[in-house]
Design a protein around this motif. Structure first.
Motif, short mmCIF file in Angstrom:
data_model
loop_
_atom_site.label_atom_id
_atom_site.label_comp_id
_atom_site.label_asym_id
_atom_site.label_seq_id
_atom_site.Cartn_x
_atom_site.Cartn_y
_atom_site.Cartn_z
N ILE A 1 0.86 -1.25 0.01
CA ILE A 1 0.14 -0.06 0.00
C ILE A 1 0.75 1.26 -0.13
O ILE A 1 0.44 2.46 -0.79
N ASP A 2 1.84 1.15 0.85
CA ASP A 2 2.91 2.37 1.03
C ASP A 2 3.40 2.58 -0.67
O ASP A 2 3.63 3.90 -0.85
N ARG A 3 3.73 1.72 -1.12
CA ARG A 3 4.75 1.86 -2.37
C ARG A 3 3.64 2.13 -3.43
O ARG A 3 3.98 3.01 -4.36
N TRP A 4 2.46 1.94 -3.49
CA TRP A 4 1.60 2.30 -4.33
C TRP A 4 1.08 3.56 -4.40
O TRP A 4 0.62 4.36 -5.42
N SER A 5 1.09 4.18 -3.12
CA SER A 5 0.68 5.47 -2.75
C SER A 5 1.94 6.45 -2.98
O SER A 5 1.63 7.74 -2.87
N ALA A 6 3.17 6.05 -2.76
CA ALA A 6 4.32 7.15 -3.04
C ALA A 6 4.11 7.87 -4.52
O ALA A 6 3.91 7.27 -5.32
N LYS A 7 4.63 8.93 -4.20
CA LYS A 7 4.65 9.75 -5.36
C LYS A 7 6.19 10.04 -5.83
O LYS A 7 6.88 10.19 -5.17
N VAL A 8 6.35 10.15 -6.96
CA VAL A 8 7.79 10.20 -7.77
C VAL A 8 7.92 12.07 -7.75
O VAL A 8 7.21 12.55 -8.20
N PRO A 9 9.19 12.46 -7.46
CA PRO A 9 9.42 13.73 -7.26
C PRO A 9 9.49 14.11 -8.68
O PRO A 9 9.91 13.72 -9.70
#
Length: 636
Positions: free
Chosen positions: A510-518
């Motif tokens: 879930i954390d990886r899916w919700s992470a944003k790329v700078p």
């Protein structure tokens, strides 16, 4: 012995009596034939080629009313081509075929010997018409002048002159045959039907005489549609059938059309008012004539059994009797004038009810749904179900809990215990289950499980396909609700393509899916982005492949096309779309495919991504799967 020609008498309205007048000498056999023929039915030939057979009972300058086996038909005179007496067409065809070929021209057949005169024939015991012997055609080298033709009542046969033997009958047949073309005569022959006697009785008794002997008050008349209901006299008892229809709360369920036993009060152009004999004063029933399927006029109480026509065993019925009592259940049988209905009591135990046929005033119900009953045979513990009931359309959502064999119990609040129970015999309009490919997994899913789903939604202008990951909020037989990083969504099982449970490292997924790329790590060689000053956008050279749209203050959209060949957010113009953003963990999880607009030009497919911080990336992909343009805009 004299042989009389068939006499065509003008038809006289039946209420004025019938008194045929024949001039000259006519034999007793011909007199019997004329009187017998007048009692038979007529054939009304329409301009469209159709034929209506029956007895003309009334007519005026505008309409002709014909009594047929299906009831009375009112036909406009403008639609009528001709009116033929019963048997006339058969005699015309026989005479025409005897004296002409298939093309209508006379044939050159050798003369035949004239048979001996037949004895005088009497009408048979059935009351039908005695066949008229056709005269034998003889060669006729020259047609007779009008003055030489024998008139009605002149002697024929042995007493007639040799030159007139059979000449006038054949000429009349030829003239009549010319009025009917070959196609029409063929259609008339095909329209004839062979009537097979199925009722027991004396074989010599004709159907026509049986109808005449039968009292009129015991006959049952059925009509189609509501247009004939307006002709029913006031006070007449009728059974009115309304057509079956789809149950609006369940697309697969069919309601039995309401059948009402009532007395006619008044009928207008569009509606009719009847009174159902329920209670002391009765209940008024107002019907829209356009929604009436048919009606039956009845005079005997036993005729109420006709209200059950077309209803099969196993159909759920709701029956109202003269006392106003309502009895519901599945139709089991009709025995000794009673209708047996199998239902259940307040404790959900099976019970049978018997309703006298003579007391039934109204019936409606639900056609037995085989699919709904089959769905109850292989239920799994914990399987999500949706049950819709007739007639109120009430729907219960829950998980199946196995209890008594005759019960259907559901867990509604998720504690595993049965909260709602209903007999399997109940009028279930629909039992919806999860599709087969997801059924086993859905039975194990519980709120809080982390799942990844691929689903599609077919919109009017495009097909939208998405992939997302999140926690299960709730689950029904219709859809699964998921909490995603961008908000809660509802995924219908009808569009669900893939359902996968993330059992290991669910929190990390879930954390990886919700992470944003700078944004700075993904921009690549692009020097301008949404949010840049509008002056920078106006300074761009479109021939370089980079252009921008501004609102006068800042840049809102940036477009990248050929010949620009730099990398932008992990992809390039002309590169395969399947590898876009894979090196930077940029996911293009939404695909939009426009429907064919009929222009012959294939619209490009769009791949969308919200994984870059503050931006929304859209790739335009050609049918071959290569990127043709890149659009960058601010995230919503």
């Amino acid at each position: 012995m004299h042989h009389a020609r068939p006499v065509r008498l003008p038809r006289i309205p039946p209420r004025r009596g019938f008194s045929p007048l024949v001039t000259g000498l006519v034999s007793s056999v011909a007199t019997v034939l004329v009187l017998a023929g007048a009692a038979h039915a007529e054939e009304v030939v329409l301009h469209s080629g159709k034929v209506r057979r029956g007895k003309i009972v009334d007519q005026d300058k505008q309409f002709v009313i014909v009594e047929t086996s299906l009831g009375r038909l009112r036909i406009e005179r403008t639609q009528i081509a001709r009116i033929l007496e019963d048997g006339t067409l058969a005699r015309e065809s026989a005479a025409h075929e005897a004296g002409s070929g298939t093309s209508g021209e006379p044939t050159t057949q050798p003369p035949t010997q004239r048979p001996p005169d037949p004895p005088a024939q009497q009408p048979d015991a059935s009351g039908g018409e005695t066949p008229i012997p056709e005269p034998v055609a003889a060669p006729m080298p020259t047609p007779l002048p009008e003055s030489a033709r024998p008139s009605v009542g002149e002697p024929t046969g042995d007493d007639a002159a040799p030159t007139g033997l059979g000449a006038a009958p054949r000429r009349v047949a030829e003239e009549r045959a010319q009025a009917l073309d070959a196609a029409e005569r063929l259609r008339r022959r095909r329209d004839r039907r062979i009537v097979r006697r199925t009722a027991p009785g004396d074989a010599t008794t004709s159907t026509a005489m049986s109808r005449a002997v039968e009292p009129a008050e015991t006959a049952t008349t059925a009509t189609i549609g509501g247009r004939d209901l307006v002709r029913v006299p006031r006070g007449t008892n009728v059974i009115v059938f309304e057509p079956p229809q789809q149950f609006e709360k369940a697309s697969g369920a069919i309601e039995i059309g309401r059948r009402s036993f009532a007395a006619m009060e008044i009928a207008g152009v569009a509606t009719a008012r009847l009174r159902i004999p329920v209670g002391d004063e009765g209940t008024r029933l107002v019907l829209n004539l356009a929604k009436v399927k048919r009606h039956i006029e009845v005079t005997q109480p036993d005729k109420r059994v006709s209200m059950l026509e077309g209803i099969n065993a196993g159909d759920w019925l709701r029956v109202v009797n003269e006392a106003g009592e309502v009895t519901s259940g599945r139709l089991e049988s009709i025995v000794n004038g009673h209708v047996r209905l199998d239902g259940f009591d307040d404790e959900l135990k099976a019970e049978s009810s018997f309703v006298p046929v003579r007391s039934i005033c109204q019936i409606d119900g639900l056609v037995h749904d085989t699919a709904a009953q089959l769905a109850l045979l292989d239920l799994s513990e914990g399987e999500p179900l949706s049950v819709t009931f007739w007639p109120d359309g009430r729907e219960i959502l829950g998980r199946y809990v196995k209890t008594e064999p005759h019960e259907l119990a559901l867990d509604v609040d998720g504690d595993g215990e049965p909260d709602e129970a209903t007999p399997r015999l109940a009028p279930l309009a629909e039992v919806r289950r999860v599709p087969m490919r997801h059924r086993d997994l859905a039975a194990q899913l519980r709120p809080g499980f982390v799942v990844r789903v691929d689903f599609a939604e077919d919109l009017p202008d495009a097909l939208v396909e998405r992939t997302t990951l999140g926690r299960v909020l709730s689950l029904t037989a219709h859809a699964v609700s998921i909490e995603t990083p961008s908000g809660a969504i509802v995924v219908p099982f009808a569009g669900l393509e893939k359902l996968e449970v993330i059992s290991e490292h669910a929190e990390r997924a879930i954390d990886r899916w919700s992470a944003k790329v700078p944004m700075a790590d993904a921009v690549g060689g692009l020097k301008i982005l949404p949010g840049s000053p509008a002056a920078e956008g106006r300074a761009l050279d479109a021939s370089s492949g980079v252009s921008a749209v501004t609102d006068g203050v800042v840049v809102t959209h940036v477009f990248v096309t050929a010949p620009f060949d730099g990398e932008v957010f992990g992809t390039r113009v002309g590169a395969p779309a399947s590898r876009a953003g894979s090196d930077l963990d940029i996911r293009f999880d939404t695909s939009v495919t426009p429907h064919d607009a009929g222009t012959g030009i294939a619209e490009p497919r769009e791949l969308l991504s919200d994984t870059v911080e503050g931006l929304r990336i859209a790739l335009l992909v050609d049918p071959a799967g290569f990127v043709t343009a890149i659009e960058i805009s601010a995230a919503e």
